[in-house]
Design a protein around this motif. Structure first.
Motif, PDB file in Angstrom:
ATOM      1  N   GLN A 202      38.512  -8.977  27.617  1.00 35.72           N
ATOM      2  CA  GLN A 202      39.402  -8.423  28.650  1.00 35.72           C
ATOM      3  C   GLN A 202      38.677  -8.115  29.960  1.00 35.72           C
ATOM      4  N   ARG A 203      37.405  -8.497  30.029  1.00 36.41           N
ATOM      5  CA  ARG A 203      36.623  -8.390  31.259  1.00 36.41           C
ATOM      6  C   ARG A 203      36.624  -6.982  31.837  1.00 36.41           C
ATOM      7  N   ALA A 204      36.253  -6.038  30.988  1.00 31.63           N
ATOM      8  CA  ALA A 204      36.177  -4.638  31.413  1.00 31.63           C
ATOM      9  C   ALA A 204      35.207  -4.493  32.572  1.00 31.63           C
ATOM     10  N   THR A 205      35.585  -3.669  33.553  1.00 32.60           N
ATOM     11  CA  THR A 205      34.737  -3.475  34.731  1.00 32.60           C
ATOM     12  C   THR A 205      33.956  -2.169  34.695  1.00 32.60           C
ATOM     13  N   SER A 206      34.382  -1.201  33.849  1.00 27.27           N
ATOM     14  CA  SER A 206      33.659   0.070  33.800  1.00 27.27           C
ATOM     15  C   SER A 206      33.649   0.639  32.390  1.00 27.27           C
ATOM     16  N   LEU A 207      32.598   1.419  32.129  1.00 28.21           N
ATOM     17  CA  LEU A 207      32.407   2.050  30.823  1.00 28.21           C
ATOM     18  C   LEU A 207      31.967   3.481  31.041  1.00 28.21           C
ATOM     19  N   ALA A 208      32.631   4.411  30.363  1.00 23.04           N
ATOM     20  CA  ALA A 208      32.302   5.830  30.473  1.00 23.04           C
ATOM     21  C   ALA A 208      31.706   6.335  29.168  1.00 23.04           C
ATOM     22  N   GLY A 209      30.782   7.281  29.263  1.00 20.65           N
ATOM     23  CA  GLY A 209      30.192   7.817  28.045  1.00 20.65           C
ATOM     24  C   GLY A 209      29.594   9.194  28.233  1.00 20.65           C
ATOM     25  N   VAL A 210      29.437   9.893  27.118  1.00 25.60           N
ATOM     26  CA  VAL A 210      28.726  11.173  27.068  1.00 25.60           C
ATOM     27  C   VAL A 210      27.273  10.869  26.707  1.00 25.60           C
ATOM     28  N   PRO A 211      26.376  11.855  26.730  1.00 20.58           N
ATOM     29  CA  PRO A 211      24.970  11.563  26.406  1.00 20.58           C
ATOM     30  C   PRO A 211      24.777  10.813  25.090  1.00 20.58           C
ATOM     31  N   PHE A 212      25.521  11.183  24.062  1.00 12.98           N
ATOM     32  CA  PHE A 212      25.383  10.532  22.759  1.00 12.98           C
ATOM     33  C   PHE A 212      25.732   9.043  22.862  1.00 12.98           C
ATOM     34  N   THR A 213      26.721   8.713  23.694  1.00  7.15           N
ATOM     35  CA  THR A 213      27.102   7.311  23.908  1.00  7.15           C
ATOM     36  C   THR A 213      25.917   6.517  24.435  1.00  7.15           C
ATOM     37  N   TYR A 214      25.222   7.093  25.406  1.00  9.00           N
ATOM     38  CA  TYR A 214      24.109   6.378  26.023  1.00  9.00           C
ATOM     39  C   TYR A 214      22.901   6.274  25.094  1.00  9.00           C
ATOM     40  N   GLN A 215      22.729   7.259  24.237  1.00  6.83           N
ATOM     41  CA  GLN A 215      21.692   7.135  23.209  1.00  6.83           C
ATOM     42  C   GLN A 215      22.011   5.959  22.284  1.00  6.83           C
ATOM     43  N   MET A 216      23.288   5.834  21.909  1.00  4.43           N
ATOM     44  CA  MET A 216      23.708   4.730  21.039  1.00  4.43           C
ATOM     45  C   MET A 216      23.563   3.378  21.753  1.00  4.43           C
ATOM     46  N   LEU A 217      23.931   3.328  23.028  1.00  2.73           N
ATOM     47  CA  LEU A 217      23.836   2.076  23.779  1.00  2.73           C
ATOM     48  C   LEU A 217      22.402   1.563  23.813  1.00  2.73           C
ATOM     49  N   GLN A 218      21.476   2.477  24.014  1.00  3.71           N
ATOM     50  CA  GLN A 218      20.074   2.060  24.037  1.00  3.71           C
ATOM     51  C   GLN A 218      19.640   1.498  22.679  1.00  3.71           C
ATOM     52  N   ARG A 219      20.108   2.126  21.601  1.00  2.00           N
ATOM     53  CA  ARG A 219      19.708   1.711  20.253  1.00  2.00           C
ATOM     54  C   ARG A 219      20.281   0.352  19.860  1.00  2.00           C
ATOM     55  N   ILE A 220      21.476   0.028  20.349  1.00  2.38           N
ATOM     56  CA  ILE A 220      22.127  -1.219  19.917  1.00  2.38           C
ATOM     57  C   ILE A 220      21.780  -2.404  20.818  1.00  2.38           C
ATOM     58  N   GLY A 221      20.857  -2.204  21.757  1.00  2.61           N
ATOM     59  CA  GLY A 221      20.420  -3.321  22.584  1.00  2.61           C
ATOM     60  C   GLY A 221      21.332  -3.645  23.748  1.00  2.61           C
ATOM     61  N   PHE A 222      21.952  -2.622  24.335  1.00  2.00           N
ATOM     62  CA  PHE A 222      22.882  -2.819  25.455  1.00  2.00           C
ATOM     63  C   PHE A 222      22.226  -3.573  26.609  1.00  2.00           C
ATOM     64  N   PHE A 223      20.961  -3.273  26.890  1.00  2.00           N
ATOM     65  CA  PHE A 223      20.292  -3.869  28.047  1.00  2.00           C
ATOM     66  C   PHE A 223      20.174  -5.391  27.950  1.00  2.00           C
ATOM     67  N   LYS A 224      20.301  -5.931  26.750  1.00  2.00           N
ATOM     68  CA  LYS A 224      20.172  -7.384  26.559  1.00  2.00           C
ATOM     69  C   LYS A 224      21.522  -8.092  26.516  1.00  2.00           C
ATOM     70  N   MET A 225      22.615  -7.320  26.585  1.00  2.00           N
ATOM     71  CA  MET A 225      23.947  -7.925  26.508  1.00  2.00           C
ATOM     72  C   MET A 225      24.293  -8.661  27.802  1.00  2.00           C
ATOM     73  N   ASP A 226      25.084  -9.710  27.660  1.00  2.00           N
ATOM     74  CA  ASP A 226      25.565 -10.465  28.810  1.00  2.00           C
ATOM     75  C   ASP A 226      26.947  -9.940  29.188  1.00  2.00           C
ATOM     76  N   LEU A 227      27.006  -9.090  30.218  1.00  2.00           N
ATOM     77  CA  LEU A 227      28.258  -8.428  30.609  1.00  2.00           C
ATOM     78  C   LEU A 227      28.460  -8.565  32.125  1.00  2.00           C
ATOM     79  N   PRO A 228      28.758  -9.767  32.595  1.00  2.00           N
ATOM     80  CA  PRO A 228      28.850  -9.995  34.047  1.00  2.00           C
ATOM     81  C   PRO A 228      29.986  -9.234  34.731  1.00  2.00           C
ATOM     82  N   ASP A 229      31.065  -8.934  34.008  1.00  2.00           N
ATOM     83  CA  ASP A 229      32.212  -8.259  34.625  1.00  2.00           C
ATOM     84  C   ASP A 229      32.047  -6.740  34.673  1.00  2.00           C
ATOM     85  N   LEU A 230      31.184  -6.201  33.805  1.00  2.00           N
ATOM     86  CA  LEU A 230      30.985  -4.755  33.742  1.00  2.00           C
ATOM     87  C   LEU A 230      30.115  -4.318  34.914  1.00  2.00           C
ATOM     88  N   LYS A 231      30.719  -3.624  35.865  1.00  2.00           N
ATOM     89  CA  LYS A 231      30.014  -3.285  37.099  1.00  2.00           C
ATOM     90  C   LYS A 231      29.677  -1.799  37.236  1.00  2.00           C
TER      91      LYS A 231
END
Length: 443
Positions: A202-231
Motif C-alpha cells: 500500500q506504499r505507506a509514507t509514514s510510520l509512527a512508534g514508541v521507544p519499544f517500537t524502535y528497539q524492535m525495528l533495529q532488531r529485525i533489520g529495518f535499516f536493510k529493508m527496501d522501503l522507497p515510499d516510506l519517507k
C-alpha cells in the motif's frame, strides 16, 4: 458541519481487505436531543474507527478505552459513567443491542459540558478511573499543529498501528483525516511479516512508534529493508535512547527520509514539542522546540517544564459529575517533568518531579540513572525505588556485576542500598515501562 469532513471520494482508510473513501467509512447514528456520553472499546478495525469518527461528528462526548482492558475496571467505569451508548461490547446490564451498539434502557440525567469531545485514560495508568478531558478545540488545534510541522498533505498514507485509545494513535487519525490524507489501519506488530507486506503493497509514507517500537525495528533489520515510499518516521511516547536516535537519524539522513523525535502528554492532546528532522543529529538528547502555536518555559523555582497552548486539556475527570466542568487550566500545563533549555531554545528533560528518591540522605534521580546505564551498556534499563532501596532492572544476566560496579562508582552508593534484578522489563500496552508493576513486585 462535523469535526471531520466525510463527503470526499478520496481514499481515507486502507485495511488488509479493502480501501474506503471518506464517504464509504461505515457510520453509526448517535441521535439524541441532549449531549450524551459514548464509550468505545477500541481496536484497529474499520467499524471502530467509523464509530469514533461518527462520535466526534455527532457533537457528543466519547470515552476511548482499550478493547482488552481489565474487565473489572471496565465494569466499574460503565457503572459509574452510565454512557448512553457503548460500542465494542456484546452485552451489559441495563443496555439493549441496537444498530451495532449497546443503548442504555433507562433515561439518566447527566450534565456534559458543551465543549467536551474526548475522554482518555491518563498516560500510564491501567487501573484508574481518572480521565483527561479534551475539547473539540484541543483536538483540532493539536492536529493542525501536527499537520503543519510534519507537512501532512492529501498524498500521505500513514501506518496506523498504535491503539486508538492511546493519545498518540488518536492523533495520527485526527491529523491525517483532517488533512484529507489516508491511514493504513492495522493491529499487526512491526515484527510481523504481514505488517511489512501492508507497508510495501500500500506504499505507506509514514510510520509512527514508541521507544519499544524502535528497539524492535533495529532488531529485525529495518535499516536493510527496501522501503522507497516510506519517507517519514516519528517517535514519541517516551524517551528514546540517544544511541537509537542517532542511529535512526543517520539512517534517515542517508536514505532521503525524515525522522522526527517528539514529546507530548495525553493532557496536551497530545503533542507538545518536536525536533525538526534536520536537527535530530545535532539535538539528539533533547525534546526539541514547541509545536506551532505552543510555548515552552521553565519554572525558576523547581525547574518544571511548563507548556502553554490551545491544545492543553480542560482538566481531569474522576467521576461522572466532572463531565460538566469547563476549562480549568486556561491553556497552561505543568508537565511534571524537569528540564533545561539551551541557547538555541531546545529543551531537554532531566527527570520527573516525582521520580526522585532519597538514599542515605542523597537525592537520587531515577531517570538519570536509567539514561546513564542505557548509554553505558547499550541496553534497556528500568529503575524504581523508595527511600529504602533502589531497584535496577535489566534483561541480561551477563551485565549484572558490571551494572553494580558502575552504580557504586558513579553514585557512591553502598551495596545494601540497591539491587540489580534480571527479568523482562514489564511494559504497558502503549510500550512505556510499567513502573507500578516493578515497584509492586520488586521492592
Amino acid at each position: 458541519m462535523g469535526f471531520f469532513a466525510m463527503d470526499s471520494e478520496c481514499v481515507a482508510v486502507i485495511t488488509k481487505d479493502r480501501s474506503y473513501s471518506y464517504c464509504e467509512i461505515p457510520r453509526i447514528e448517535f441521535t439524541s436531543s441532549t449531549k450524551e456520553l459514548i464509550i468505545i472499546l477500541c481496536e484497529n478495525k474499520i467499524g471502530v474507527l467509523g464509530a469514533y469518527i461518527s462520535a466526534l461528528n455527532s457533537g457528543h462526548a466519547v470515552m476511548l478505552l482499550a478493547k482488552d482492558m481489565n474487565l473489572e475496571l471496565l465494569t466499574e467505569i460503565l457503572t459509574s459513567y452510565e454512557p448512553k451508548w457503548i460500542v465494542g461490547l456484546e452485552a451489559f446490564k441495563g443496555y439493549v443491542v441496537k444498530d451495532s451498539k449497546l443503548v442504555r434502557v433507562q433515561s439518566v440525567n447527566q450534565e456534559i459540558h458543551a465543549d467536551l469531545a474526548v475522554l482518555l485514560s491518563t498516560s500510564g495508568t491501567t487501573g484508574s478511573q481518572k480521565f483527561v478531558r479534551l475539547s473539540y478545540q484541543n483536538l483540532r488545534a493539536n492536529a493542525e499543529s501536527i499537520i503543519e510541522y510534519l507537512s501532512i498533505d492529501k498524498q500521505e498514507r500513514a501506518m496506523m498501528n498504535l491503539p486508538l485509545s492511546y493519545s498518540y494513535g488518536m492523533s495520527i487519525v485526527n491529523s491525517h483525516l483532517l488533512a484529507g490524507a489516508s491511514v493504513l489501519l492495522t493491529d499487526e506488530s512491526v515484527i510481523a511479516q504481514s505488517f511489512w507486506s501492508l507497508v510495501k503493497e500500500q506504499r505507506a509514507t509514514s510510520l509512527a512508534g514508541v521507544p519499544f517500537t524502535y528497539q524492535m525495528l533495529q532488531r529485525i533489520g529495518f535499516f536493510k529493508m527496501d522501503l522507497p515510499d516510506l519517507k517519514t518516521l516519528t517517535e514519541a511516547g517516551g524517551r528514546l535512547n540517544t544511541n537509537l536516535v542517532e542511529a535512526f537519524g543517520n539512517y534517515a539522513s542517508e536514505n532521503d527520509k525524515r525522522f522526527f523525535v517528539m514529546y507530548g502528554q495525553t493532557e496536551a492532546a497530545p503533542r507538545i514539542s518536536y525536533i525538526p528532522h534536520n536537527r535530530v543529529l545535532k539535538k539528539s538528547g533533547s525534546i526539541g522546540i514547541a509545536i506551532p502555536d505552543g510555548e515552552l518555559s521553565i519554572d525558576q523555582e523547581n525547574d518544571e517544564l511548563i507548556y502553554s497552548g490551545p491544545n492543553v486539556m480542560m482538566g481531569y475527570a474522576e467521576c461522572v459529575a466532572d463531565l460538566a466542568k469547563g476549562d480549568e487550566l486556561n491553556g497552561v500545563l505543568h508537565t511534571g517533568d524537569t528540564a533545561v533549555v539551551d541557547a538555541e531554545g531546545y529543551y531537554t528533560i532531566t527527570g520527573r518531579l516525582k521520580r526522585f528518591i532519597k538514599l542515605f540522605g542523597l537525592r537520587i534521580n531515577l531517570d538519570e540513572i536509567e539514561r546513564t546505564l542505557e548509554k553505558e551498556f547499550q541496553m534497556a534499563v528500568a529503575c524504581a525505588g523508595n527511600d529504602d532501596k533502589l531497584v535496577i532492572m535489566v534483561e541480561e544476566e551477563s551485565v549484572v556485576e558490571l551494572v553494580k560496579a558502575a552504580v557504586a562508582e558513579l553514585y557512591k552508593l553502598h551495596r545494601t542500598a540497591y539491587k540489580v534484578k534480571v527479568q523482562e522489563i514489564p511494559r504497558l500496552p502503549n510500550g512505556k515501562i510499567d513502573y507500578v508493576t516493578i515497584k509492586e513486585t520488586s521492592i
